[in-house]
Design a protein around this motif. Structure first.
Motif, PDB file in Angstrom:
ATOM      1  N   VAL A   1      74.640 -18.368 -34.020  1.00 12.35           N
ATOM      2  CA  VAL A   1      74.844 -17.070 -33.400  1.00 12.35           C
ATOM      3  C   VAL A   1      74.249 -16.007 -34.324  1.00 12.35           C
ATOM      4  CG1 VAL A   1      76.558 -15.493 -32.444  1.00 12.35           C
ATOM      5  CG2 VAL A   1      76.975 -17.957 -32.424  1.00 12.35           C
ATOM      6  N   VAL A   2      73.397 -15.156 -33.758  1.00 16.18           N
ATOM      7  CA  VAL A   2      72.828 -14.058 -34.522  1.00 16.18           C
ATOM      8  C   VAL A   2      73.232 -12.771 -33.807  1.00 16.18           C
ATOM      9  CG1 VAL A   2      70.870 -15.408 -35.373  1.00 16.18           C
ATOM     10  CG2 VAL A   2      70.668 -14.179 -33.208  1.00 16.18           C
ATOM     11  N   PRO A   3      73.108 -11.613 -34.466  1.00 19.97           N
ATOM     12  CA  PRO A   3      73.551 -10.380 -33.802  1.00 19.97           C
ATOM     13  C   PRO A   3      72.909 -10.225 -32.427  1.00 19.97           C
ATOM     14  CG  PRO A   3      73.088  -9.961 -36.093  1.00 19.97           C
ATOM     15  CD  PRO A   3      72.656 -11.368 -35.822  1.00 19.97           C
ATOM     16  N   GLY A   4      73.752 -10.051 -31.395  1.00 18.68           N
ATOM     17  CA  GLY A   4      73.260  -9.782 -30.051  1.00 18.68           C
ATOM     18  C   GLY A   4      72.810 -10.996 -29.270  1.00 18.68           C
ATOM     19  N   GLY A   5      72.866 -12.183 -29.827  1.00 15.93           N
ATOM     20  CA  GLY A   5      72.433 -13.326 -29.029  1.00 15.93           C
ATOM     21  C   GLY A   5      72.574 -14.641 -29.766  1.00 15.93           C
ATOM     22  N   LEU A   6      71.882 -15.637 -29.256  1.00 20.00           N
ATOM     23  CA  LEU A   6      71.958 -16.962 -29.851  1.00 20.00           C
ATOM     24  C   LEU A   6      70.576 -17.355 -30.320  1.00 20.00           C
ATOM     25  CD1 LEU A   6      74.072 -18.668 -27.070  1.00 20.00           C
ATOM     26  CD2 LEU A   6      74.876 -17.619 -29.175  1.00 20.00           C
ATOM     27  N   ALA A   7      70.540 -18.094 -31.398  1.00 17.54           N
ATOM     28  CA  ALA A   7      69.252 -18.577 -31.862  1.00 17.54           C
ATOM     29  C   ALA A   7      69.367 -20.060 -32.117  1.00 17.54           C
ATOM     30  CB  ALA A   7      68.870 -17.871 -33.160  1.00 17.54           C
ATOM     31  N   GLY A   8      68.412 -20.776 -31.799  1.00 16.27           N
ATOM     32  CA  GLY A   8      68.291 -22.195 -32.129  1.00 16.27           C
ATOM     33  C   GLY A   8      69.514 -23.057 -31.907  1.00 16.27           C
ATOM     34  N   THR A   9      69.286 -24.187 -31.318  1.00 19.82           N
ATOM     35  CA  THR A   9      70.335 -25.157 -31.114  1.00 19.82           C
ATOM     36  C   THR A   9      69.957 -26.395 -31.885  1.00 19.82           C
ATOM     37  OG1 THR A   9      70.667 -24.333 -28.909  1.00 19.82           O
ATOM     38  CG2 THR A   9      71.492 -26.525 -29.366  1.00 19.82           C
ATOM     39  N   THR A  10      70.937 -26.966 -32.528  1.00 20.72           N
ATOM     40  CA  THR A  10      70.664 -28.204 -33.230  1.00 20.72           C
ATOM     41  C   THR A  10      71.555 -29.272 -32.665  1.00 20.72           C
ATOM     42  OG1 THR A  10      70.573 -26.788 -35.131  1.00 20.72           O
ATOM     43  CG2 THR A  10      70.356 -29.142 -35.516  1.00 20.72           C
ATOM     44  N   ASP A  11      70.987 -30.370 -32.262  1.00 16.20           N
ATOM     45  CA  ASP A  11      71.832 -31.458 -31.826  1.00 16.20           C
ATOM     46  C   ASP A  11      72.400 -32.129 -33.050  1.00 16.20           C
ATOM     47  OD1 ASP A  11      72.011 -31.464 -29.054  1.00 16.20           O
ATOM     48  OD2 ASP A  11      69.889 -32.003 -28.937  1.00 16.20           O
ATOM     49  N   GLY A  12      73.672 -32.253 -33.041  1.00  9.98           N
ATOM     50  CA  GLY A  12      74.338 -32.855 -34.178  1.00  9.98           C
ATOM     51  C   GLY A  12      73.968 -34.316 -34.288  1.00  9.98           C
TER      52      GLY A  12
END
Lengths: 422, 230
Positions: free
Chosen positions: A389-400
């Motif tokens: 989570v970054v200010p104002g939105g979401l960044a990058g998803t990592t599959d665990g």
């Protein structure tokens, strides 16, 4: 069930946010103040139409805006449901279910079921009785949404009755007109109160074994947790014994009160009110009823409050939440009936042992949403997909990691994995 | 709507000193309000039941833009109603004479009295054309929050009627909400001692509706009030 998609407009720190969420474990990671909790708060709001952080809706709307919109799509078994809730600053909130015409917001409550763990839960144990009463009523409503009317009805009568008591006190003397009207409100308060009381007594009966089980699972099992409902309405036997019982809670009666039929409970309630009438008039407020009751929390023989350690207190708070999860599971056997689990920033508060135990219990659920400031706090069992989570939105998803076991030794490696994409 | 060409903004300080402080959320928020007379009209309209700030504004501009004659008729209607209309000395219904049309009507059955909260409830029951008795308008319901107790309602007048007239049945038709129910309970307790049969309107499912659309409370009440059919 699980949340498949979430979209926020003008909600808290988000002018606009759209995100798909997968079943299984999802961890929202990011520094403090970035808006992780806002995301899970919105999901919690869709389920209960209230926030776990604030009692009014106002702070949910982005500062300076007129309204916030939360849209969610849930999957339950094979069925997909879309719910949109509009939180309005000036007018009543509205909801739409599956893009149909708007309905009253409260009709949308309970379609999504969630159980939310948050740092605020500590006040369930350490705080006022009102928090524990709210806990009971919330569990009651998530089991049967229409039971929200029980509490609402009772509170309406209570307000009127308190207004009458206050005006009688202000008048300085208690006229026969006051007396006759008070009789009427006693009757109505007793009817609404008996229904709420009966529902709570039944709930505590159902909840009790689950609290015991959850507490045992969270700890090494050396102490036994228990809950007991302490009504302010006392049985006729107790009424005969003590002549000044207002403010006293009567734990011995629980079984007997629970056995009473509604009309008998109502009569008992009226009897209690009559007994405390003088005192109520002196203080200008209603002294008997579910609004004064308490949920007693016990560890062994001793009350948790005041006697338990900090760790035990936390375990009790978690046990109460877990118990509501177990009860929801038990009551709904339909496919996809299990609630979404939300763990908002709780791991930072717990010691390693409780973390691991809690994680092991919640990990198998259909969907688990976790927020954490640092990935280190996340126990190995919950190392699933991570969303930064970054200010104002979401960044990058990592599959665990696919296999949890592999990662157990170095959980610290995981949060950094999301960074390159951002 | 705030951007209407007729709108003239006023500063917060100036407004706070003005006399429209009781106005809608606009004045509360300390944002822009209209100049003098327009805002006064909006505030007055906003005090009417069921009229929010936006509706009040729309009504005010409708009045501003309408034909002068039409508005004069409205003003006359309001003035006349306040001057001419009284409340019936017997039942409390609106009347242009000492007694209302229903109380004056000799064909109405004096043995039944239907107790309602407001005059508009009389009209509602009259529309059914199935009640041929007389009415008693209480003028509200017991509501301690609003400071309304039995003494503020026309209950004493009702008791007086019971001693004079040959009443055989009292039908309580107060609203099926908390305050209406409380009033009904109060009346029942009071009338029990007099020995006149008292009935209460049934509450339950609306006619012509679907069961599935009934809310839980209504359906629950309908269950409690079910009747034997065989």
């Amino acid at each position: 069930m699980y949340v498949e998609h979430l979209s926020l407009t003008g909600f808290r720190s988000y002018p606009q946010l759209d995100t798909a969420i997968e079943p299984g474990i999802t961890v929202f990671v990011g520094p403090n103040g970035v808006g992780k909790t806002n995301i899970v708060e919105a999901i919690g709001y869709l389920a209960t139409l209230s926030s776990h952080r604030v009692s009014s809706d106002k702070p949910l709307i982005s500062f300076g805006q007129d309204r916030a919109i939360i849209r969610g799509r849930f999957v339950r078994g094979t069925q997909r449901t879309g719910v949109e809730v509009e939180i309005n600053a000036e007018t009543a909130n509205r909801a739409r279910i599956n893009r149909a015409n708007p309905v009253r917001a409260r009709d949308a409550a309970g379609i999504l079921k969630t159980v939310l763990f948050a740092p605020e839960d500590l006040s369930l144990v350490k705080g006022d009785p009102s928090g524990r009463r709210r806990y009971l009523d919330e569990v009651m409503v998530s089991l049967l949404p229409h039971q929200s009317a029980l509490r609402a009805d009772y509170e309406r009568v209570l307000k009127q009755r308190n207004a009458l008591l206050k005006s009688a006190r202000a008048a300085g003397r208690f006229s026969t007109a006051h007396e006759a009207t008070l009789d009427v409100w006693d009757q109505h308060l007793a009817e609404a109160g008996a229904r709420l009381l009966a529902a709570r007594l039944l709930l505590v009966d159902h909840l009790r074994p689950h609290v015991q089980r959850a507490y045992k699972e969270l700890t090494d099992g050396s102490k036994v947790a228990d809950i007991v409902y302490l009504p302010s309405v006392s049985s006729s036997a107790d009424l005969a014994m003590d002549d000044d019982g207002a403010d006293a809670l009567h734990d011995g009666d629980r079984e007997r009160l629970g056995d009473l039929e509604l009309p008998a409970l109502t009569d008992l309630f009226v009897e209690n009110l009559l007994r405390h009438r003088r005192k109520e008039l002196d203080r200008g407020i209603s002294l008997v009823g579910p609004h004064r009751d308490e949920l007693g929390l016990l560890l062994g023989q001793a009350p948790v409050k005041g006697y338990a350690s900090h760790g035990e207190t936390w375990s009790m708070a978690l046990a109460l939440r877990l118990a509501s999860y177990y009860l929801l599971l038990e009551e709904d056997h339909t496919p996809g009936g299990d609630p979404v689990l939300i763990l908002d920033d709780v791991f930072a508060e717990l010691d390693a042992q409780r973390r691991t135990r809690l994680a092991a219990i919640v990990a198998p659920a259909e969907q688990v949403l976790v927020t954490a400031a640092v990935g280190d706090d996340i126990p190995a069992a919950l190392l699933g997909r991570q969303i930064r989570v970054v200010p104002g939105g979401l960044a990058g998803t990592t599959d665990g990691p696919g296999s949890v076991a592999e990662d157990r030794d170095e959980p610290a490696a995981v949060p950094s994995a999301g960074e390159p994409d951002a | 709507m705030e951007g209407h060409p007729g709108a003239v903004g006023r500063g917060d300080e100036e407004h706070a000193a003005g006399r429209n402080r009781a106005g809608g959320p606009y004045s509360r928020r300390g944002t822009i309000v209209y100049e003098g007379a327009v805002q006064e009209l909006i505030d007055e309209l906003g005090r009417l039941p069921g009229v929010g700030p936006k509706s009040a504004q729309r009504l005010a501009f409708h009045i501003l833009e309408s034909d002068g004659e039409d508005m004069k008729r409205l003003v006359t209607a309001i003035t006349t109603v306040k001057e001419r209309v009284k409340f019936c000395t017997i039942c409390g219904n609106v009347a242009e004479q000492e007694q209302c049309a229903i109380c004056r009507d000799p064909r109405r059955d004096p043995s039944m009295i239907c107790v309602v909260e407001e005059s508009k409830d009389v009209i509602a029951v009259e529309r059914t054309r199935s009640f041929r008795g007389r009415y008693h308008v209480l003028g509200g319901a017991i509501n301690p929050i609003a400071g309304v107790g039995p003494d503020q309602l026309r209950i004493r007048e009702l008791l007086a009627r019971l001693s004079d007239e040959k009443v055989q049945e009292i039908i309580i038709a107060t609203d099926p909400n908390l305050e209406g129910e409380a009033t009904a309970t109060y009346l029942v307790r009071m009338l029990k001692t007099i020995g006149i049969p008292v009935t209460r309107l049934a509450s339950g499912l609306p006619v012509g509706g679907d069961l599935e659309y009934a809310d839980e409370v209504t359906l629950g009440r309908a269950f409690e009030g079910r009747r034997a059919m065989s």
